[in-house]
Motif scaffolding. Sequence first.
Motif: not given
Length: 873
Positions: A9, A577, A580, A689
């Motif tokens: 990401y 993270n 993701w 995100i």
Amino acid sequence: MRKELDKVYDPKQVEDRTYQFWLDGNYFHAKVDPKKEPYTIVIPPPNITGQLHMGHALDETLQDILIRWRRMQGRSALWLPGTDHASIATEAKIVEAMKKEGLTKEGIGREEFMKRAWAWKEKYGGRIVEQLKKLGSSCDWERERFTLDEGCSEAVKEVFVRLYEKGLIYRGERIINWCPHCKTSISDAEVEYEEQAGHFWHINYPIVGTDQYLQIATTRPETMLGDTAVAVHPEDERYQHLIGKKVLLPIVNKEIPIIADSYVEMEFGTGVVKITPAHDPNDFEVGLRHNLPVINVMNDDATINQNGGKFQGMDRYECRKAIVKELEELGLLVKVQEHNHNVGECYRCSTTVEPTISKQWFVKMEPLAKPAIQAVQKGETKFVPERFDKIYYHWMENIKDWCISRQLWWGHRIPAWYCDECGEVIVSKHTPGECPKCHSKKLTQDPDTLDTWFSSALWPFSTLGWPQQTPELKYFYPTNTLVTGYDIIFFWVARMIFSGIEHMGKSPFDTVLIHGLVRDAQGRKMSKSLGNGIDPLEICDQYGADALRFTLATGNAPGHDMRFSDDKVKASRNFANKLWNAARFIMMNLSDDVKEGELPQNLNIEDRWVLSKFNSLVKEVTDNLEKFELGIAVQKLYDFIWDILCDWYIELTKSRLSQGGETGLAAQKILVYVMSNTLKLLHPFMPFITEEIWQALPHEGESIMISQWPVYDENLCFEEEEEDFEKVMDAIRAVRNRRAEMNVPPSKKAHVYIVTQDKEVFQQGEPFFVRLASAASVEVGDSFQMDTAVQVVTDAARIFIPMDELIDKEKELARLAKEKESALKDIDMISRKLANEGFVAKAPAAVVQGEKAKLQRHKERLAKIEESIAAFK
């Protein structure tokens, strides 16, 4: 074709693109829609001189969380943005720029100055708006306002004229706070008090016609040049015989009266005070009661004026030194005492404020304050947290008339004209053609402008079109939530409340959410002098806006300050993270025919557990947001995503996903359902995100930000199954912890025997012990017999693992013996050091304490080693 997520990401590749996608979709725009319930927040307008700081970042993040949440709930959610003209700060910047060109305001004239000011605003005024967009602020930019725009200016004139006609605005001479640096009046709320080391100078004033003196004490000897009396308390027996007599004002050599006034405190100092009506608010009131002359001895720049005689032209502090020196030479200086006292400073430039008599415009506050107090008492507007209503009441109940005129050019010019012929004052929204009294056409407009806060006090309704009765005003007013720091209750919140009630008949918002300050990692206030300020844009560039937003929301509690550190932002980035990577795993194992919101008919126990957990999360997060517990809500989201979804459920489904078939497809559907809906709950906190992942997952609709907020579903409440499965989870955790304590690597498999009354539950959980607890096989029964076994006990089960399958007994005992020997050496060495009297006496207390703590840790380590050795015997 389904979108793929990159391997890593990268916020830089996502955030600007995503924000433009939202703008292109016009998703921030709120419409007047009778079918929808409105929800409105007006932004605390940042100054056009402003540069985004961490306080802004917190304030905007909290507002954006609320507005995105309400928008997803289906409300017509308006977050109305805008900027404030910031009279003092902006004018100072323009004057400073002109100074470099060798120009002054007076030199170029008002008209030319205003051209420069507007040009400056066009060049720099939009900077902070662009910075707000970097945070992901979902403001309705189509409705952006400026406190000096045509509509707001019309509202300001309307309010001024209305209040004047009601007798609530008047012009008069009163003591005001004067900033010698900004060269303008400022209101009481704009004065910040700081304790400073000063002195009390005790001075003898000769009593006329006697050889006696009255001793007074003052912290500002320079103001004695404007003394017009000395006062004693009327009941003070020491001085009753002197009332009506006179003293000779030292240096000035002018006779002034001795008066009696109950303002004087008999017990304080000598019980005699000097009265300087032009330079002290209390003295001014005394002067009014006794009809004393008012003598101003200072110029606008705090130098002494012509009334100061031989001291004319001196700076106030230079004059102070000269007067003290002369008093000493005259033998009238009795003594000098050190004295710490609160000194008022200008909130803009920190210059010491000078209380000065001046003709200014004022708002009569008592009639406006009463209904504003009642609005909070009745609950029409509530503070979160509630304790801030006490601060509000205290200020409103002790409020003084508000000085609203400023000696500046940038701002709303006071709509008052003076007749050059007869002196008539004309207050009007429009430029008058002639004097209504003598019909002279020689009229001069008041040169002053209004206090910046006068216009921002009208912000909740002027921005919606008032005084015009627009559809927006009718639909979106009163607004719902005001989000602001506790340092602005007096400046802005109170003024908006009484202005809204006076002009709209309703309080402008139902809730004031008060947040604290963002401090540095050591708990210090961020400031230029300390050099500990953190640029939010640099944080966004390094870690991403979502990481910054998540950090500011995490641990945030209404009214409380928070500490900011790089470690916290890194943890937020790591969380992004984790999310993701979880999403990428799901997508890599996804069939093309899986759709959003689809759940299988047949659910395994772990499926019911995660769905029930998620269902509870929906209810709790929504409840937390309703109560403005944003920090609690985001912590629950963090715990669910990290622990429940990633560390448990995804791990539990891996074998099913690889197995395929009906069980694999069911796992896929549940993973998509839980991930997609969890992203919706997380979206207000981490909008970028969540949008990027949601777009890649199976979904319906254009954007996550206009998708439906998840709601609690009774059909997904599996409390009994949830409780059962957590018995299995507790057992797996216990086995893993025991293996870790014994340093058994996960690769070493061992048989697991479980004794429990919940046989069926643990039998369903057998595959999970194999996958997550390194079990070679699992047996569930009523009892098991074995010679040497490691026992693990939980509330629901007793678990046995054959010892020889876990470790080589002889090797482990040898290793433990070495560890014991090392621990004993450490204990011996520190014990000898602490037994050394010389070391204990000379070493700093913190060092000695540190050694004691180390000794305790080594003893605890030894105890654990000995426990492990005993377990083998």
